[in-house]
Design a protein around this motif. Structure first.
Motif, PDB file in Angstrom:
ATOM      1  N   PRO A  77       6.396  13.737  30.325  1.00  0.00           N
ATOM      2  CA  PRO A  77       6.531  15.194  30.493  1.00  0.00           C
ATOM      3  C   PRO A  77       5.371  15.952  29.852  1.00  0.00           C
ATOM      4  O   PRO A  77       4.809  15.518  28.850  1.00  0.00           O
ATOM      5  CB  PRO A  77       7.837  15.501  29.751  1.00  0.00           C
ATOM      6  CG  PRO A  77       7.949  14.430  28.714  1.00  0.00           C
ATOM      7  CD  PRO A  77       7.257  13.214  29.256  1.00  0.00           C
ATOM      8  N   HIS A  78       5.007  17.055  30.512  1.00  0.00           N
ATOM      9  CA  HIS A  78       3.947  17.911  29.965  1.00  0.00           C
ATOM     10  C   HIS A  78       4.409  19.362  30.031  1.00  0.00           C
ATOM     11  O   HIS A  78       5.176  19.732  30.915  1.00  0.00           O
ATOM     12  CB  HIS A  78       2.661  17.772  30.781  1.00  0.00           C
ATOM     13  CG  HIS A  78       2.025  16.431  30.674  1.00  0.00           C
ATOM     14  ND1 HIS A  78       1.531  15.938  29.496  1.00  0.00           N
ATOM     15  CD2 HIS A  78       1.806  15.471  31.602  1.00  0.00           C
ATOM     16  CE1 HIS A  78       1.034  14.722  29.691  1.00  0.00           C
ATOM     17  NE2 HIS A  78       1.190  14.411  30.971  1.00  0.00           N
ATOM     18  N   ASN A  79       3.892  20.157  29.122  1.00  0.00           N
ATOM     19  CA  ASN A  79       4.124  21.589  29.212  1.00  0.00           C
ATOM     20  C   ASN A  79       2.804  22.324  29.053  1.00  0.00           C
ATOM     21  O   ASN A  79       1.765  21.717  28.763  1.00  0.00           O
ATOM     22  CB  ASN A  79       5.186  22.072  28.205  1.00  0.00           C
ATOM     23  CG  ASN A  79       4.761  21.908  26.752  1.00  0.00           C
ATOM     24  OD1 ASN A  79       3.606  21.605  26.451  1.00  0.00           O
ATOM     25  ND2 ASN A  79       5.684  22.102  25.852  1.00  0.00           N
ATOM     26  N   CYS A 116      -0.398  21.641  25.176  1.00  0.00           N
ATOM     27  CA  CYS A 116       0.831  20.921  25.516  1.00  0.00           C
ATOM     28  C   CYS A 116       1.322  20.358  24.191  1.00  0.00           C
ATOM     29  O   CYS A 116       0.601  19.613  23.536  1.00  0.00           O
ATOM     30  CB  CYS A 116       0.551  19.797  26.506  1.00  0.00           C
ATOM     31  SG  CYS A 116       1.986  18.709  26.733  1.00  0.00           S
ATOM     32  N   LYS A 118       4.090  18.542  23.813  1.00  0.00           N
ATOM     33  CA  LYS A 118       4.998  17.404  23.966  1.00  0.00           C
ATOM     34  C   LYS A 118       4.496  16.239  23.116  1.00  0.00           C
ATOM     35  O   LYS A 118       3.294  16.098  22.875  1.00  0.00           O
ATOM     36  CB  LYS A 118       5.052  16.940  25.432  1.00  0.00           C
ATOM     37  CG  LYS A 118       5.610  17.965  26.376  1.00  0.00           C
ATOM     38  CD  LYS A 118       7.116  17.939  26.420  1.00  0.00           C
ATOM     39  CE  LYS A 118       7.621  18.857  27.520  1.00  0.00           C
ATOM     40  NZ  LYS A 118       8.979  19.296  27.306  1.00  0.00           N
ATOM     41  N   HIS A 126       0.524  15.784  22.425  1.00  0.00           N
ATOM     42  CA  HIS A 126      -0.474  15.710  23.492  1.00  0.00           C
ATOM     43  C   HIS A 126      -1.680  16.565  23.171  1.00  0.00           C
ATOM     44  O   HIS A 126      -2.802  16.242  23.555  1.00  0.00           O
ATOM     45  CB  HIS A 126       0.153  16.154  24.813  1.00  0.00           C
ATOM     46  CG  HIS A 126       1.206  15.213  25.298  1.00  0.00           C
ATOM     47  ND1 HIS A 126       1.843  15.389  26.496  1.00  0.00           N
ATOM     48  CD2 HIS A 126       1.711  14.086  24.744  1.00  0.00           C
ATOM     49  CE1 HIS A 126       2.716  14.385  26.667  1.00  0.00           C
ATOM     50  NE2 HIS A 126       2.661  13.602  25.615  1.00  0.00           N
ATOM     51  N   MET A 131      -4.898  17.275  25.081  1.00  0.00           N
ATOM     52  CA  MET A 131      -4.295  18.152  26.082  1.00  0.00           C
ATOM     53  C   MET A 131      -4.238  19.571  25.516  1.00  0.00           C
ATOM     54  O   MET A 131      -3.198  20.048  25.064  1.00  0.00           O
ATOM     55  CB  MET A 131      -2.905  17.646  26.454  1.00  0.00           C
ATOM     56  CG  MET A 131      -2.435  18.208  27.763  1.00  0.00           C
ATOM     57  SD  MET A 131      -1.017  17.344  28.379  1.00  0.00           S
ATOM     58  CE  MET A 131      -0.763  18.284  29.885  1.00  0.00           C
TER      59      MET A 131
HETATM   60 CU   LIG Z   1       1.315  16.883  27.729  1.00  0.00          CU
END
Ligand SMILES: [Cu+2]
Length: 139
Positions: A77-79, A116, A118, A126, A131
């Protein structure tokens, strides 16, 4: 003995090459205002990057981020998160596989972090793995 010395030198260079590979490449995107008066920016997320990761937008003009993550073998999962309420930007959205639109209007010039946050268990976030990016709002 000499072989060992060469091996150590080789490992050192291999390590350096690996570290250089991890350095985040800057991918700049300067948004333009479309016929609807919107600055649309398509952003892809993956392991572990945003593309582009340096985004330039104009102040006081609506922005649309169209975000999605690349499909990968592992369902990671990424945000995408920007926390700059003082500039009218404050969101934390999951990045789905299908494009998702995030709308905001920046009200203050400056540079704001895109991250991100996560992480998996006790591993690095991340963001720490690269990220992350920058949103630059210009006058
Ligand atoms: Cu991510």
């Amino acid at each position: 003995m000499r072989t060992l010395k060469y091996l150590i030198v080789f490992l050192l260079f291999a390590g350096l090459a690996y570290a250089a590979d991890k350095a985040v490449e800057k991918k700049i995107f300067t948004a333009t205002v479309d016929s609807n008066g919107v600055q649309r920016v398509e952003i892809t997320g993956g392991e572990y990057y945003f593309d582009p990761n340096y985004i330039i937008v104009k102040k006081d003009v609506p922005v649309e981020f169209v975000v999605k993550k690349v499909s990968s073998f592992m369902p990671i999962p990424h945000n995408i998160k920007i926390e700059a309420p003082e500039a009218g930007i404050n969101f934390n959205e999951d990045m789905p596989k299908e494009p998702k639109v995030i709308r905001f209007t920046p009200t203050k010039a400056g540079k704001y972090d895109i991250i991100c946050d996560k992480k998996f268990l006790f591993f690095a976030t991340h963001k720490e793995k690269g990220m992350e990016g920058t949103l630059e709002v210009v006058e």
